[in-house]
Design a protein around this motif. Structure first.
Motif, PDB file in Angstrom:
ATOM      1  N   TYR B  41       0.826  -1.204   0.000  1.00 16.31           N
ATOM      2  CA  TYR B  41       0.000   0.000   0.000  1.00 16.31           C
ATOM      3  C   TYR B  41       0.864   1.260   0.000  1.00 16.31           C
ATOM      4  O   TYR B  41       2.015   1.239   0.436  1.00 16.31           O
ATOM      5  CB  TYR B  41      -0.925   0.019   1.220  1.00 16.31           C
ATOM      6  CG  TYR B  41      -0.221  -0.182   2.542  1.00 16.31           C
ATOM      7  CD1 TYR B  41       0.398   0.885   3.197  1.00 16.31           C
ATOM      8  CD2 TYR B  41      -0.153  -1.441   3.133  1.00 16.31           C
ATOM      9  CE1 TYR B  41       1.042   0.712   4.403  1.00 16.31           C
ATOM     10  CE2 TYR B  41       0.491  -1.629   4.345  1.00 16.31           C
ATOM     11  CZ  TYR B  41       1.088  -0.549   4.973  1.00 16.31           C
ATOM     12  OH  TYR B  41       1.747  -0.734   6.162  1.00 16.31           O
ATOM     13  N   HIS B  57      -8.726   6.966  11.207  1.00 15.23           N
ATOM     14  CA  HIS B  57      -8.261   5.583  11.098  1.00 15.23           C
ATOM     15  C   HIS B  57      -7.202   5.464  10.013  1.00 15.23           C
ATOM     16  O   HIS B  57      -7.315   6.070   8.958  1.00 15.23           O
ATOM     17  CB  HIS B  57      -9.432   4.646  10.795  1.00 15.23           C
ATOM     18  CG  HIS B  57      -9.053   3.218  10.983  1.00 15.23           C
ATOM     19  ND1 HIS B  57      -8.561   2.437   9.967  1.00 15.23           N
ATOM     20  CD2 HIS B  57      -9.033   2.451  12.088  1.00 15.23           C
ATOM     21  CE1 HIS B  57      -8.285   1.237  10.439  1.00 15.23           C
ATOM     22  NE2 HIS B  57      -8.565   1.217  11.732  1.00 15.23           N
ATOM     23  N   HIS B  58      -6.190   4.659  10.294  1.00 11.25           N
ATOM     24  CA  HIS B  58      -5.077   4.546   9.353  1.00 11.25           C
ATOM     25  C   HIS B  58      -5.512   4.027   7.987  1.00 11.25           C
ATOM     26  O   HIS B  58      -4.859   4.308   6.992  1.00 11.25           O
ATOM     27  CB  HIS B  58      -3.955   3.681   9.928  1.00 11.25           C
ATOM     28  CG  HIS B  58      -4.388   2.310  10.328  1.00 11.25           C
ATOM     29  ND1 HIS B  58      -4.655   1.962  11.638  1.00 11.25           N
ATOM     30  CD2 HIS B  58      -4.631   1.201   9.599  1.00 11.25           C
ATOM     31  CE1 HIS B  58      -5.016   0.698  11.684  1.00 11.25           C
ATOM     32  NE2 HIS B  58      -5.019   0.207  10.470  1.00 11.25           N
ATOM     33  N   ARG B  62      -4.386   5.102   3.693  1.00 16.13           N
ATOM     34  CA  ARG B  62      -3.594   4.233   2.818  1.00 16.13           C
ATOM     35  C   ARG B  62      -4.447   3.672   1.689  1.00 16.13           C
ATOM     36  O   ARG B  62      -5.667   3.555   1.810  1.00 16.13           O
ATOM     37  CB  ARG B  62      -2.920   3.108   3.596  1.00 16.13           C
ATOM     38  CG  ARG B  62      -3.851   2.115   4.251  1.00 16.13           C
ATOM     39  CD  ARG B  62      -3.044   0.958   4.837  1.00 16.13           C
ATOM     40  NE  ARG B  62      -3.852   0.090   5.668  1.00 16.13           N
ATOM     41  CZ  ARG B  62      -3.405  -1.012   6.251  1.00 16.13           C
ATOM     42  NH1 ARG B  62      -2.152  -1.391   6.077  1.00 16.13           N
ATOM     43  NH2 ARG B  62      -4.193  -1.754   6.999  1.00 16.13           N
ATOM     44  N   ILE B 129       2.648   3.426   8.802  1.00 17.54           N
ATOM     45  CA  ILE B 129       1.349   2.980   9.314  1.00 17.54           C
ATOM     46  C   ILE B 129       1.551   2.136  10.568  1.00 17.54           C
ATOM     47  O   ILE B 129       0.870   2.318  11.578  1.00 17.54           O
ATOM     48  CB  ILE B 129       0.609   2.147   8.237  1.00 17.54           C
ATOM     49  CG1 ILE B 129       0.236   3.027   7.034  1.00 17.54           C
ATOM     50  CG2 ILE B 129      -0.601   1.420   8.818  1.00 17.54           C
ATOM     51  CD1 ILE B 129      -1.071   3.768   7.157  1.00 17.54           C
ATOM     52  N   ASN B 130       2.509   1.219  10.507  1.00 20.10           N
ATOM     53  CA  ASN B 130       2.767   0.370  11.678  1.00 20.10           C
ATOM     54  C   ASN B 130       3.097   1.200  12.911  1.00 20.10           C
ATOM     55  O   ASN B 130       2.616   0.933  14.004  1.00 20.10           O
ATOM     56  CB  ASN B 130       3.930  -0.591  11.394  1.00 20.10           C
ATOM     57  CG  ASN B 130       3.461  -1.840  10.666  1.00 20.10           C
ATOM     58  OD1 ASN B 130       2.326  -2.273  10.837  1.00 20.10           O
ATOM     59  ND2 ASN B 130       4.331  -2.401   9.852  1.00 20.10           N
ATOM     60  N   LYS B 131       3.952   2.198  12.711  1.00 17.64           N
ATOM     61  CA  LYS B 131       4.370   3.003  13.859  1.00 17.64           C
ATOM     62  C   LYS B 131       3.247   3.900  14.344  1.00 17.64           C
ATOM     63  O   LYS B 131       3.079   4.109  15.543  1.00 17.64           O
ATOM     64  CB  LYS B 131       5.592   3.837  13.490  1.00 17.64           C
ATOM     65  CG  LYS B 131       6.854   2.996  13.386  1.00 17.64           C
ATOM     66  CD  LYS B 131       8.043   3.819  12.917  1.00 17.64           C
ATOM     67  CE  LYS B 131       9.285   2.938  12.813  1.00 17.64           C
ATOM     68  NZ  LYS B 131      10.399   3.653  12.171  1.00 17.64           N
ATOM     69  N   ARG B 133      -0.048   3.427  14.196  1.00 16.27           N
ATOM     70  CA  ARG B 133      -1.086   2.757  14.984  1.00 16.27           C
ATOM     71  C   ARG B 133      -0.537   2.207  16.292  1.00 16.27           C
ATOM     72  O   ARG B 133      -1.281   2.029  17.253  1.00 16.27           O
ATOM     73  CB  ARG B 133      -1.823   1.696  14.159  1.00 16.27           C
ATOM     74  CG  ARG B 133      -0.992   0.572  13.652  1.00 16.27           C
ATOM     75  CD  ARG B 133      -1.778  -0.270  12.634  1.00 16.27           C
ATOM     76  NE  ARG B 133      -0.865  -1.129  11.918  1.00 16.27           N
ATOM     77  CZ  ARG B 133      -1.168  -1.809  10.812  1.00 16.27           C
ATOM     78  NH1 ARG B 133      -2.370  -1.721  10.292  1.00 16.27           N
ATOM     79  NH2 ARG B 133      -0.286  -2.566  10.218  1.00 16.27           N
ATOM     80  N   LEU B 134       0.777   1.966  16.339  1.00 14.01           N
ATOM     81  CA  LEU B 134       1.373   1.574  17.621  1.00 14.01           C
ATOM     82  C   LEU B 134       1.321   2.739  18.613  1.00 14.01           C
ATOM     83  O   LEU B 134       1.017   2.548  19.791  1.00 14.01           O
ATOM     84  CB  LEU B 134       2.817   1.104  17.423  1.00 14.01           C
ATOM     85  CG  LEU B 134       3.559   0.725  18.707  1.00 14.01           C
ATOM     86  CD1 LEU B 134       2.850  -0.387  19.460  1.00 14.01           C
ATOM     87  CD2 LEU B 134       5.007   0.322  18.404  1.00 14.01           C
ATOM     88  N   ARG B 136      -0.860   5.182  18.662  1.00 19.83           N
ATOM     89  CA  ARG B 136      -2.259   5.276  19.082  1.00 19.83           C
ATOM     90  C   ARG B 136      -2.561   4.264  20.191  1.00 19.83           C
ATOM     91  O   ARG B 136      -3.133   4.602  21.227  1.00 19.83           O
ATOM     92  CB  ARG B 136      -3.166   4.992  17.873  1.00 19.83           C
ATOM     93  CG  ARG B 136      -4.646   4.983  18.194  1.00 19.83           C
ATOM     94  CD  ARG B 136      -5.455   4.405  17.033  1.00 19.83           C
ATOM     95  NE  ARG B 136      -5.282   2.950  16.961  1.00 19.83           N
ATOM     96  CZ  ARG B 136      -5.724   2.172  15.970  1.00 19.83           C
ATOM     97  NH1 ARG B 136      -6.371   2.710  14.948  1.00 19.83           N
ATOM     98  NH2 ARG B 136      -5.541   0.878  15.990  1.00 19.83           N
ATOM     99  N   GLN B 137      -2.153   3.009  19.964  1.00 16.85           N
ATOM    100  CA  GLN B 137      -2.455   1.964  20.935  1.00 16.85           C
ATOM    101  C   GLN B 137      -1.647   2.121  22.208  1.00 16.85           C
ATOM    102  O   GLN B 137      -2.138   1.851  23.298  1.00 16.85           O
ATOM    103  CB  GLN B 137      -2.204   0.588  20.322  1.00 16.85           C
ATOM    104  CG  GLN B 137      -3.287   0.162  19.385  1.00 16.85           C
ATOM    105  CD  GLN B 137      -4.668   0.369  19.940  1.00 16.85           C
ATOM    106  OE1 GLN B 137      -5.460   1.121  19.385  1.00 16.85           O
ATOM    107  NE2 GLN B 137      -4.970  -0.249  21.066  1.00 16.85           N
ATOM    108  N   HIS B 138      -0.406   2.553  22.064  1.00 17.61           N
ATOM    109  CA  HIS B 138       0.438   2.740  23.254  1.00 17.61           C
ATOM    110  C   HIS B 138      -0.181   3.785  24.182  1.00 17.61           C
ATOM    111  O   HIS B 138      -0.286   3.570  25.394  1.00 17.61           O
ATOM    112  CB  HIS B 138       1.843   3.174  22.833  1.00 17.61           C
ATOM    113  CG  HIS B 138       2.698   3.590  23.991  1.00 17.61           C
ATOM    114  ND1 HIS B 138       3.393   2.689  24.761  1.00 17.61           N
ATOM    115  CD2 HIS B 138       2.913   4.802  24.554  1.00 17.61           C
ATOM    116  CE1 HIS B 138       4.026   3.332  25.730  1.00 17.61           C
ATOM    117  NE2 HIS B 138       3.753   4.617  25.628  1.00 17.61           N
ATOM    118  N   GLU B 140      -3.305   4.791  24.322  1.00 15.65           N
ATOM    119  CA  GLU B 140      -4.564   4.306  24.893  1.00 15.65           C
ATOM    120  C   GLU B 140      -4.292   3.285  26.006  1.00 15.65           C
ATOM    121  O   GLU B 140      -4.990   3.257  27.026  1.00 15.65           O
ATOM    122  CB  GLU B 140      -5.448   3.707  23.790  1.00 15.65           C
ATOM    123  CG  GLU B 140      -6.828   3.383  24.322  1.00 15.65           C
ATOM    124  CD  GLU B 140      -7.922   3.327  23.256  1.00 15.65           C
ATOM    125  OE1 GLU B 140      -7.647   3.590  22.081  1.00 15.65           O
ATOM    126  OE2 GLU B 140      -9.064   3.010  23.645  1.00 15.65           O
TER     127      GLU B 140
END
Lengths: 404, 404
Positions: B41, B57-58, B62, B129-131, B133-134, B136-138, B140
């Motif tokens: 992508y 949202h990611h 993409r 994208i990987n970083k 959303r990490l 975001r999750q970290h 939260e």
């Protein structure tokens, strides 16, 4: 004004159903009713496995207590109970104390760890809104990290559920449905994720009909769940567990162990001078503590004997709410005069959810139900619990109607 | 069949705009075009701060590359480039190698850490994208843990953004909007959360008009953002940072440091035998590497001098896409014959988002814009980038139309 003081500890199924009934049956001048709860909300503890799996938002399973009580009749105190002193007829709170003439103990359960090394420190339990949403976030965080590490760590995608009983199986059912969503969200192959149930007995759902058990296992295995039966959890570490099965030990790498295998009554019961049996109060037929007849005990803190099989009834929302009805009746009788009732459990059946649209269980004297029918019945049961606590209004607000 | 082989490395703004133009201007038999990218992508890297904050949202930022390219004309290879060998006219990939007649290097940026101790290990960067959303999750996850610990850990609610430049400020703007949502989700008082920008310069957004800077600071401070200006990040630890300001050192407890203060070109450029200047290739007016005229460089890997102020142009999506247009034109000229063009940057203005509905910047020869107008312009700019890469279809699919 010499109103008796009734203090209810805990706004779970037992405590809150008691309050709901009392505020209907007693007038403003009949008694001074106080409800004590740690949070300003009640939560449906039987729904928490959904919040923990991330399949139902936790706000759907909680209600503000002030929305449920009649504040003209019930005084709500948000505080944490630190000790029950039945000989002094008082309760100690973190920020004060309360005297009572009648006490209702409905303080619920906490996790029992059976002394398994590392369990308390490294395993999650599904015991509150805070814990449930932490489990949801913890699991999602593992998925988010997976593609960010040069060496893929399988322990992030190995999820362990300790216990194949009611809570464990309901949680696994939700999680099995959630995993494909997480895989899509974080670009991870579903085949890399392992979801393993570790159960010490030779079967999941002990006591259930073998047909129902087989149905549940088939449903879950079809969604990728693995079962380790007759397997003992020997140790839980931050990054793995040790399991013993058939005398052989196995290490499984995992960052996520959710312990759903044992509950006990709130430790305050054992620490009080109420006579206890296995950490609970074995109540009289009127649901009073044998040693203190001004103390009623309902829900997971009460031990009620099932004479048919000579074992205690398991702690469920169903029995807690039935106890609360009798408890409230007896309190009203004591305050306004009348006959005290004896508690008799009426088994309305049990349905175990296997995820959003699947379930299994037995109803009305043992009739077995499966799949959509059972799933529908489960939602009826969930909505009934809301109705008991908050009437039609609460059912409409938080009820489960996704039945097609 | 003696078609020239054109290989484009990277499907970012530069590489993908080049491909989009090439596949329009070249016929199937004119050239053999290969696009190489690590992921399947393309992502809008200028939108990643929103994915990292959790406000968009990611998947909105993409697009599948195969949805953008004409597969009759362009061969897509999903692989990671490991080395550029211009003297051998080839590129090494993780799983093979490619020969070329013409190469386009559009491999983008990576974080520059300036040797700050602990930064690489303990800080997040918004680089993929990987970083995103990490992050975001970290964040939260920190909020989810906060109410589960007997001793509240303030470091979970202290969020540090390293750098008050474009990316840092855009990220802070989104995060300031996200925090109240997280507070509600996890029952945390907003006043407990600190969001701190650490910037080494005496101002945020250096180079911007002072009125615009003041506007941005007011907007962000009104949402609780704190600024530490003239403050140097001296160390990043897993649970805190050390900042030096006015000669005095201060430790701030934090589990979350997001480093948005420095980028450099992909390290493969420096490691190749292409002549480099500050890790980039200072390109000829035709956008070729001075040492290898069959190699074009676009985007963050290219250094283009702004003669007006005698400094290089900063790396932006705007310049990358303008370069790609010239690069594609020149490739077509080389393949089919024609004049080569010289690159001239046309400044269409810059708008810095401050969150969903606020922004500031300058357009058309320096006109300053603020607030809703700027926010609207920002969305126009974002949609324009989509249009350049994927036409109207992509704008309709992923565009930003929440303009009211």
């Amino acid at each position: 004004m010499n109103q008796p003081k009734i203090v209810i500890l805990g706004a779970g199924y037992g405590g809150l159903t008691t309050v709901a009934k009392l505020q209907k049956k007693l007038g403003v001048n009949d008694a001074h009713i106080t409800l004590v709860n740690k949070n300003d909300y009640h939560y449906e503890s039987t729904w928490l496995h959904e919040a923990a799996a991330g399949t139902l938002h936790h706000d759907r399973s909680r209600v503000k207590i002030t929305d449920l009580i009649n504040s003209a009749k019930v005084n709500f105190v948000q505080d944490t109970v630190t000790a029950i002193k039945p000989d002094e007829k008082k309760v100690e709170l973190q920020d004060g104390e309360l005297e009572y003439d009648y006490l209702v103990v409905g303080l619920g359960f906490e996790a029992a760890t059976f002394g398994i090394p590392g369990l308390l420190e490294n395993a999650f339990t599904i015991g509150s809104i805070n814990k449930a949403r932490l489990i949801r976030q913890h699991i999602e965080h593992q998925f988010a990290q997976y593609n960010n590490e040069p060496e893929a760590k399988q322990e992030r995608l190995n999820l362990i559920v300790g216990g194949g009983g009611f809570t464990g199986i309901e949680f696994v059912g939700e999680l099995a449905n959630r995993i494909p969503e997480l895989c899509e969200e974080y670009d991870i192959d579903r085949s890399k994720v392992r979801l393993i149930v570790v159960e010490a007995m030779d079967t999941i759902m002990p006591g259930f009909d073998p047909d129902l058990i087989e149905y549940a296992m088939n449903s879950l295995e079809a969604r990728g769940v693995e079962f380790k039966l007759g397997a003992f959890l020997k140790e839980v570490r931050a990054d793995g567990i040790t399991v013993e099965q058939n005398g052989e030990k196995e290490d499984i790498a995992t960052m996520t162990t959710v312990w759903a295998a044992g509950v006990r009554a709130n430790h305050l019961v054992e620490e009080s001078s109420l006579e206890d049996n296995r950490g609970k109060v074995e109540v009289t037929p009127e649901l009073r503590a044998p040693s203190h007849e001004d103390v009623f005990v309902v829900g997971d803190c009460a031990l009620v004997w099932n004479k048919e099989i000579d074992r205690p009834y398991p702690p469920t929302a169903q029995i807690a709410m039935q106890e609360a009805e009798v408890c409230a009746h007896n309190l009203v009788a004591l305050v306004k005069g009348g006959e005290l009732e004896h508690f008799e459990f009426i088994n309305r059946g049990t349905v175990c959810s296997l995820g959003e649209d699947d379930a299994m269980g037995s109803i009305f004297g043992g009739k077995k139900i499966y799949g959509w029918t059972a799933s529908f019945m489960k939602k009826v049961i969930d909505n009934r619990a809301l109705y008991k606590i908050g009437g039609v209004g609460l059912v409409l607000k938080k009820g489960k109607f996704n039945i097609l």
